[in-house]
Motif scaffolding. Structure first.
Motif, PDB file in Angstrom:
ATOM      1  N   VAL A   1      35.767  39.997  45.286  1.00 40.76           N
ATOM      2  CA  VAL A   1      35.501  40.497  43.711  1.00 40.76           C
ATOM      3  C   VAL A   1      33.888  40.887  43.734  1.00 40.76           C
ATOM      4  O   VAL A   1      33.164  40.040  43.565  1.00 40.76           O
ATOM      5  CB  VAL A   1      35.682  39.263  43.039  1.00 40.76           C
ATOM      6  CG1 VAL A   1      35.420  39.429  41.524  1.00 40.76           C
ATOM      7  CG2 VAL A   1      37.125  38.654  43.140  1.00 40.76           C
ATOM      8  N   ALA A   2      33.597  42.029  43.223  1.00 40.91           N
ATOM      9  CA  ALA A   2      32.445  42.760  43.358  1.00 40.91           C
ATOM     10  C   ALA A   2      32.072  42.489  41.817  1.00 40.91           C
ATOM     11  O   ALA A   2      32.644  42.868  40.854  1.00 40.91           O
ATOM     12  CB  ALA A   2      32.394  44.266  43.397  1.00 40.91           C
ATOM     13  N   GLY A   3      30.953  41.729  41.724  1.00 42.56           N
ATOM     14  CA  GLY A   3      30.415  41.425  40.222  1.00 42.56           C
ATOM     15  C   GLY A   3      31.059  39.868  39.871  1.00 42.56           C
ATOM     16  O   GLY A   3      31.157  39.542  38.708  1.00 42.56           O
ATOM     17  N   HIS A   4      31.035  39.008  40.771  1.00 45.66           N
ATOM     18  CA  HIS A   4      31.581  37.749  40.620  1.00 45.66           C
ATOM     19  C   HIS A   4      30.753  37.007  39.504  1.00 45.66           C
ATOM     20  O   HIS A   4      31.284  35.861  39.083  1.00 45.66           O
ATOM     21  CB  HIS A   4      31.820  37.129  41.861  1.00 45.66           C
ATOM     22  CG  HIS A   4      30.742  36.336  42.440  1.00 45.66           C
ATOM     23  ND1 HIS A   4      29.851  37.315  42.868  1.00 45.66           N
ATOM     24  CD2 HIS A   4      30.286  35.213  42.279  1.00 45.66           C
ATOM     25  CE1 HIS A   4      28.843  36.421  43.463  1.00 45.66           C
ATOM     26  NE2 HIS A   4      29.140  35.285  43.330  1.00 45.66           N
TER      27      HIS A   4
ATOM     28  N   GLY B   1      34.141  39.439  36.262  1.00 45.60           N
ATOM     29  CA  GLY B   1      34.116  38.836  37.868  1.00 45.60           C
ATOM     30  C   GLY B   1      34.465  37.519  37.728  1.00 45.60           C
ATOM     31  O   GLY B   1      35.377  36.994  38.799  1.00 45.60           O
ATOM     32  N   SER B   2      34.012  36.650  37.169  1.00 46.96           N
ATOM     33  CA  SER B   2      34.166  35.055  37.263  1.00 46.96           C
ATOM     34  C   SER B   2      35.421  34.871  36.828  1.00 46.96           C
ATOM     35  O   SER B   2      35.962  34.094  37.123  1.00 46.96           O
ATOM     36  CB  SER B   2      33.055  34.459  36.586  1.00 46.96           C
ATOM     37  OG  SER B   2      32.910  34.959  35.131  1.00 46.96           O
TER      38      SER B   2
ATOM     39  N   LEU C   1      38.116  36.865  37.117  1.00 50.86           N
ATOM     40  CA  LEU C   1      38.936  37.062  38.235  1.00 50.86           C
ATOM     41  C   LEU C   1      39.024  35.973  39.449  1.00 50.86           C
ATOM     42  O   LEU C   1      39.830  35.643  39.834  1.00 50.86           O
ATOM     43  CB  LEU C   1      38.519  38.223  38.711  1.00 50.86           C
ATOM     44  CG  LEU C   1      39.022  39.538  38.019  1.00 50.86           C
ATOM     45  CD1 LEU C   1      37.948  41.008  38.156  1.00 50.86           C
ATOM     46  CD2 LEU C   1      40.544  39.893  38.155  1.00 50.86           C
TER      47      LEU C   1
ATOM     48  N   VAL D   1      32.976  36.765  47.823  1.00 48.72           N
ATOM     49  CA  VAL D   1      31.907  37.159  46.765  1.00 48.72           C
ATOM     50  C   VAL D   1      30.760  37.563  47.570  1.00 48.72           C
ATOM     51  O   VAL D   1      30.563  36.835  48.751  1.00 48.72           O
ATOM     52  CB  VAL D   1      31.783  36.095  45.963  1.00 48.72           C
ATOM     53  CG1 VAL D   1      33.166  35.919  44.979  1.00 48.72           C
ATOM     54  CG2 VAL D   1      31.394  34.791  46.217  1.00 48.72           C
TER      55      VAL D   1
ATOM     56  N   ALA E   1      34.476  44.900  39.600  1.00 52.75           N
ATOM     57  CA  ALA E   1      34.228  44.290  38.064  1.00 52.75           C
ATOM     58  C   ALA E   1      32.785  44.418  37.993  1.00 52.75           C
ATOM     59  O   ALA E   1      32.454  43.741  36.860  1.00 52.75           O
ATOM     60  CB  ALA E   1      34.883  42.789  38.175  1.00 52.75           C
ATOM     61  N   ALA E   2      31.778  44.794  39.088  1.00 49.27           N
ATOM     62  CA  ALA E   2      30.304  44.890  38.978  1.00 49.27           C
ATOM     63  C   ALA E   2      29.965  45.943  38.032  1.00 49.27           C
ATOM     64  O   ALA E   2      30.844  47.198  38.343  1.00 49.27           O
ATOM     65  CB  ALA E   2      29.926  45.049  40.382  1.00 49.27           C
TER      66      ALA E   2
ATOM     67  N   ALA F   1      41.961  39.131  33.105  1.00 48.42           N
ATOM     68  CA  ALA F   1      41.930  38.755  34.779  1.00 48.42           C
ATOM     69  C   ALA F   1      43.495  38.763  34.976  1.00 48.42           C
ATOM     70  O   ALA F   1      43.947  39.287  36.198  1.00 48.42           O
ATOM     71  CB  ALA F   1      41.161  37.552  35.046  1.00 48.42           C
TER      72      ALA F   1
END
Ligand code: GFB
Length: 324
Positions: A15-18, A23-24, A26, A39, A68-69, A224
């Motif tokens: 998950v890019a941008g967690h 991102g969180s 997801l 992550v 998601a970043a 998500a």
């Protein structure tokens, strides 16, 4: 639109941008999927640095990626920092999508945004409206970067057979939102403003613009859930809309936030502030045909968002400490 099942169980899922709101959400949603969630904290991996992204993918070897970043912000942040919005979003999309391609990622989902559609697209907006007219000027640089991301994904699919997909979420809100008054989107901005006004007993609250624009709001936990669903069942070139299929005027929305927060004063509109695009209601029929619909209705979503705002920011609204 062929549905090719993709199993998440047993896979390494990046998950890019967690740390962000999307991102969180997801990461929370994927915790129920029996996959290994990967992550990369910003201190370890700068997504703007191509070499660092390559090195990370070489080491971590994810099977699937949720991209998601992004640098995101509301209408004021977008119009105040156009270079940062286009530059950072282009770099993130290019670096991550290209590394995913070169390091053998089996499936990638790229998150676009409903602002990539023309300002005056016919409503509700179908996926076919993309690139049929001029964009909304307040967020054109951001939208161009997101369109470039979509085209990277589409071109890899066409030219290299990669099973990469894109989705187009409508306006989002929920836990982990940004409540900075200058940078926030309208949901976070109004939750904070009405909350502070209630605590101070202010007689009125100012809402930007004329109150007439219409917006569709999707809780980030629904986004998500839809993204995980599409990762599993969707494999196509069309970037799919994700929304609720319903919208409200900003004036009506402001009344709903006031009611949620328990603010009883007046609501006034500052027409000197930009309205942005008049309406962007997404047509979600393709998503519905793939078996997904939103579950969190706006009144319930706002109640949840207000609760998470208070839990995440107990300091907001408190009087500053008096120094002895
Ligand atoms: O959420 P927002 O900043 O994004 O504004 P956009 C939505 C509407 O709410 C606009 C009004 O008509 C604003 O004028 N509004 C009223 C407010 N009061 C406020 C306030 O206090 N703060 C904010 N921010 N708005 C964004 C794009 O457009 O949509 C981004 O700028 C992104 O690129 C996002 O795509 C989804 O819907 O206008």
């Amino acid at each position: 639109m062929a549905a090719t099942p993709f199993e998440l169980a047993g896979r390494r899922v990046f998950v890019a941008g967690h740390r962000g709101m999307v991102g969180s959400a997801l990461v929370r949603r994927l915790s129920g999927e029996r996959c290994q969630v990967l992550v990369a904290p910003r201190a370890e991996l700068d997504l703007l640095d191509r070499h660092a992204v390559d090195a990370w993918f070489d080491r971590a070897r994810p099977d699937a990626v949720f991209l998601a970043a992004a640098k995101v912000g509301g209408i004021l942040a977008n119009s105040s920092y156009p270079y940062e919005f286009i530059h950072e979003n282009l770099a993130i999309a290019l670096n991550v999508i290209d590394a995913a391609h070169r390091f053998g990622v089996a499936k990638l989902l790229f998150l676009g945004s409903s602002c990539i559609y023309p300002k005056l697209a016919p409503q509700p907006i179908t996926e076919e409206s993309l690139l049929t007219g001029p964009l909304e000027p307040t967020n054109e640089p951001y939208a161009i970067a997101k369109i470039a991301g979509l085209k990277l994904v589409e071109s890899l699919r066409r030219g290299h057979g990669s099973d990469f997909i894109s989705v187009m979420p409508t306006n989002l809100y929920g836990p982990g939102d940004n409540y900075d008054p200058e940078a926030s989107h309208v949901v976070a901005a109004l939750i904070r403003r009405f909350h502070e006004a209630k605590l101070r007993n202010d007689p009125q609250v100012v809402v930007w613009g004329t109150g007439t624009p219409r917006r569709e709001f999707l809780h980030v936990d629904d986004l998500a859930d839809a993204s995980v669903h599409l990762m599993k069942v969707y494999s196509g070139a069309c970037a799919l809309n994700i929304g609720t299929g319903e919208d409200v005027t900003i004036a009506e929305f402001a009344r709903q936030v006031a009611a949620t927060v328990g603010y009883r004063g007046r609501i006034v509109f500052d027409a000197e502030k930009p309205d942005g695009t008049p309406r962007k209601l997404l047509d979600v029929s393709k998503l519905a045909a793939l078996g997904w619909r939103a579950r969190i209705a706006l009144p319930e979503g706002l109640r949840l968002a207000y609760a998470s705002f208070r839990a995440e920011h107990p300091e907001i609204g408190r009087a500053p400490a008096v120094r002895a």
